[in-house]
Design a protein around this motif. Structure first.
Motif, mmCIF file in Angstrom:
data_model
loop_
_atom_site.group_PDB
_atom_site.id
_atom_site.type_symbol
_atom_site.label_atom_id
_atom_site.label_comp_id
_atom_site.label_asym_id
_atom_site.label_seq_id
_atom_site.Cartn_x
_atom_site.Cartn_y
_atom_site.Cartn_z
ATOM 1 N N ALA A 233 0.854 -1.190 0.000
ATOM 2 C CA ALA A 233 0.000 0.000 0.000
ATOM 3 C C ALA A 233 0.884 1.232 0.000
ATOM 4 O O ALA A 233 2.054 1.171 0.350
ATOM 5 N N GLY A 234 0.306 2.332 -0.413
ATOM 6 C CA GLY A 234 1.035 3.584 -0.371
ATOM 7 C C GLY A 234 1.772 3.913 -1.651
ATOM 8 O O GLY A 234 2.679 4.745 -1.645
ATOM 9 N N ALA A 235 1.386 3.270 -2.735
ATOM 10 C CA ALA A 235 2.059 3.531 -4.007
ATOM 11 C C ALA A 235 2.009 5.014 -4.357
ATOM 12 O O ALA A 235 2.913 5.538 -4.997
ATOM 13 N N ALA A 236 0.957 5.681 -3.889
ATOM 14 C CA ALA A 236 0.820 7.105 -4.203
ATOM 15 C C ALA A 236 2.002 7.900 -3.660
ATOM 16 O O ALA A 236 2.366 8.936 -4.201
ATOM 17 N N ASN A 237 2.610 7.395 -2.597
ATOM 18 C CA ASN A 237 3.736 8.113 -2.022
ATOM 19 C C ASN A 237 4.949 8.149 -2.944
ATOM 20 O O ASN A 237 5.868 8.931 -2.743
ATOM 21 N N ALA A 239 4.718 8.598 -6.261
ATOM 22 C CA ALA A 239 4.474 9.550 -7.328
ATOM 23 C C ALA A 239 5.063 10.897 -6.953
ATOM 24 O O ALA A 239 5.091 11.275 -5.793
ATOM 25 N N LEU A 250 6.682 0.123 -9.839
ATOM 26 C CA LEU A 250 5.320 -0.397 -9.764
ATOM 27 C C LEU A 250 5.255 -1.807 -10.321
ATOM 28 O O LEU A 250 4.568 -2.675 -9.781
#
Lengths: 336, 336
Positions: A233-237, A239, A250
Motif C-alpha cells: 500500500a502507499g504507491a501514491a507516495n 508519485a 510499480l
DNA sequence: GTCTGGCACTCAGTGTTCCCGAGTGCCAAG
DNA sequence: CTTGGCACTCGGGAACACTGAGTGCCAGAC
C-alpha cells in the motif's frame, strides 16, 4: 582513513540531502551544521570522501550527493534508529487492536506503515509452515463433493473443494473429520504430511478412497501456499518523486516473486534488514531502498514486512517505524 | 444538427487521437480516412464540432482533441464493442479455470484484466448479501472462546473469534452448531438476521448466553463486510502517461470507498457502464475513464469489475475485454 | 602539518530571441 | 456546399548569453 570530522561531514551531507533533496555544497554545510571549520576545509574533506566513493557530484560545479556506499556507512555507523513518540506508539497499538481477523490485521498493518513512513509499505502474510493446525472441518456439499476447511493458530483459513471418487454419506465424513482432527490438532503445518501419511490404512476399507482424495487436496494446499501472499500500500507516495523509475518500481511491486526476494530472509529475526539501491536483487529498483524486519509471535518469525522508498530516505525514522510496527503486529498475532 | 459526415469526422478524430496521442489536424485526417472530401471541408466540419463542444484545440494552431462530450458521443453512437479473438477467449478461460479458491479467482481476474487491457483493473469481491449460507462451523478454542466460521455458496469464508460470557462444553457447542445450520443452511445472507432473531429462546436456558454472543458476532460479520473488499492491479500501466495526475489516481485507487463509487451500480446488470473523465464522481480522476460491468452467476449480479485508464483509451477494445472477463468470471463462480 | 581566505574556473539552469512549420480561419471562385 | 489559396497564429526547438552556486588549488596564517 576517515577521521572523526570526515565522518561528521558525511553524516551532514546525508542528512541535508535527505531533507532538501538537493545536492549539498560546502558553504551551506559549514553554516548549518556547526562543524567549527571553514567551507574550504569542508571542501577538502569532501574531496577525500568523493575519492573514496562515499559521495559524488551529479555534475561539475554542483554540490555533493551520497552514493549507495555513503548511505550504507551512514546506516551502519553514523545513525541511530529513532524510536517513535509515545503518541505514535499508542496510535499504532489502538489501530491494530481494532482488527477483527487475520486479513484485517494485515490490511491495517500495511496501511499504517505506509502512512507512518509516507512510503510504500509491504507486508507478507504469516507463513503457514511454522503455524499449527487448530481445526480441520469437512462440509458435505453434494453426494460426491465436500469442502475442506483448515484453520490455523494464526487465524488463517484455507479452504478447498474436494471431488470424491465415490458417493459418501454423512457418517463417513464425520468419522474422517474426527480422525483428522485427532491426529492433526496442534500439529505444525510443516509436519502434517508425515502425520497423515498412513492415515488411510487405519480407516475401514470403504472410507479409504475418500480419505485419499481429501488428503491429497490437503497436502496440495500446504505446498501451494508456500508461495506466500504479499500485499502493499502507499504507491501514491512514490508519485512525484522523479528520482525513482516509477514504472519499474510499480512493476516490481506487482510481482509477488520479486517482492518476496526484496523482503529477504533474516539471519537474525529481530534485526532490521536494510538494502540500499544497488544492493537490491532487482535492477529496476536501483533508486530505491528497502527496510525490512521479521515479525512473529514469541521468538519464531512468522513472516516479514517492510518499507520501500527512494534511497534518499530518512533511514533512522523509517527504521524506527518498521521496527515498532513489526513488534506490535507480533503482539497482536500472539494475542489472538 | 450533425450530419453523417460530421459524425464520421468525429469518429476519425477520436480514433486517430487514441492511436497517436497527438492532436489531429485536418490534412492528416482527410488523407488517412478516405472521407472523399478535401482538408478544407474537414476544417469546416471541425469548426462546427468544436463549436458544439465535441472537440477542442489545446492551443491555437494545433490539431483537435476530443472532449469528454466527444468521447461520450463516440462511445454511445459511433463505435461498436470489439469482441475478443477466439485465442484470447480461450486464454482467459483456461487461466481462470485454474483458480483454486475465491481469493485466487479474484486475484487472477484482476491480473488478467490488467494485462489484457494494459490498464488498471479493479475487481470487487462477490457481494455477501445475495449469496447464501452453505455452512456454519463452531470450533472450540478454549473454555470461553470459540471460533465462528461461515462458508457461503460463492466460496467465501468468514471467520471470527467469539468470547463467551460463561464456560461451555463441547456438547453445548455441538448443539448450537446443529441448530444454526438447520435454520441457516441455504439462507440468503440478507435474511440471516430475521432468521436467527428468536433463536436463543428456542434453546435450553443454559445455552442462551453463548448463543447470544455467537449471534451478535455473526450479525456483526454481515454488516461489517457490507463494505466490500476491492482489489486492483496494473498500476504500472499508468506510469509514463502524463495526461493523468498519477499521484491523485493512485490515491483514489487506495481508497476503498472511492473505488466503490467508481464501479458504481448497474441499472441493468448485463450492461457495461462507461464513465468518461469529468463524469466521474471524484475530482482527482478528471483525466481518466472507467469501463465497468457487473458479474455474477446466473442472473443475479454478485459484484462489479472494471478498468480504469486515460480518457484517451481504446473504448471498443476495452469494453470488449471487460465484458468478456465479466462473463467468464460469472461462469467460473457459478460452476464452483 | 592543518586550516583558511582568495581566486579563477566550470557548468546547469534560466531567460531571450529567432525561426520554422503545422494548423487554422476566411474568402472568393467553382 | 465544396475547394484551393492565402495570410495569420503560436508552440516548440535551436542558438546564445548571463548568472551564480559550487569547485579545485594555492599561498599564507596558526
Amino acid at each position: 582513513m576517515l577521521d572523526e570530522r570526515k565522518l561528521a561531514v558525511l553524516r551532514a551531507v546525508v542528512e541535508d540531502y535527505v531533507s532538501t533533496n538537493e545536492p549539498v555544497g560546502s558553504k551551506a554545510l559549514a553554516e548549518r551544521h556547526n562543524l567549527g571549520v571553514s567551507p574550504a576545509t569542508v571542501r577538502n574533506d569532501m574531496a577525500v570522501l568523493e575519492e573514496q566513493g562515499y559521495i559524488t557530484q551529479p555534475h561539475t560545479s554542483a554540490g555533493r550527493v551520497p552514493t549507495d556506499k555513503g548511505y550504507r556507512l551512514f546506516v551502519d555507523r553514523l545513525s541511530q534508529i529513532k524510536p517513535l513518540s509515545a503518541a505514535e506508539r499508542r496510535a499504532i497499538e489502538t489501530f491494530l487492536a481494532g482488527a477483527v481477523d487475520l486479513d484485517d490485521v494485515v490490511t491495517r498493518t500495511v496501511r499504517l506503515l505506509a502512512q507512518l513512513t509516507r512510503q510504500v509499505a509491504v507486508v507478507q502474510y504469516p507463513s503457514l509452515v511454522r503455524s499449527t493446525v487448530r481445526h480441520v472441518e469437512l462440509v458435505p456439499l453434494a453426494e460426491r463433493r465436500i469442502m475442506l476447511v483448515m484453520i490455523t493458530n494464526t487465524g488463517r483459513v484455507e479452504q478447498r473443494v474436494v471431488d470424491l471418487p465415490d458417493v459418501v454419506d454423512d457418517g463417513q465424513v464425520a468419522h474422517l473429520r474426527a480422525v483428522l482432527n485427532a491426529s492433526l490438532d496442534g500439529c505444525r503445518l510443516g509436519r502434517v504430511a508425515e502425520q497423515v501419511a498412513e492415515l488411510p490404512e487405519r480407516l475401514p476399507e470403504p472410507d479409504r478412497p475418500m480419505a485419499t482424495a481429501v488428503l491429497s487436496v490437503l497436502l496440495e494446499t500446504l505446498v501451494d501456499r508456500h508461495e506466500e501472499k504479499i500485499v502493499f500500500a502507499g504507491a501514491a507516495n512514490l508519485a512525484g518523486d522523479f528520482s525513482v523509475g516509477l514504472r519499474e518500481v510499480l512493476e516490481a511491486l506487482e510481482e509477488q516473486v520479486v517482492l518476496m526476494r526484496l523482503l529477504g530472509e533474516a539471519n537474525d529475526p529481530s534485526a532490521l534488514t536494510v538494502r540500499i539501491g544497488s544492493e537490491n536483487p532487482y535492477s529496476g529498483l536501483r533508486g530505491t531502498s528497502i527496510v525490512a524486519a521479521g515479525y512473529g509471535s514469541g521468538d519464531n518469525e512468522l513472516a516479514r514486512l517492510g518499507v520501500l522508498g527512494p534511497t534518499r530516505m530518512d533511514y533512522p525514522v523509517t527504521m524506527g517505524a518498521v521496527r515498532a510496527v513489526a513488534r506490535y503486529v507480533g503482539q497482536i498475532l500472539a494475542g489472538s
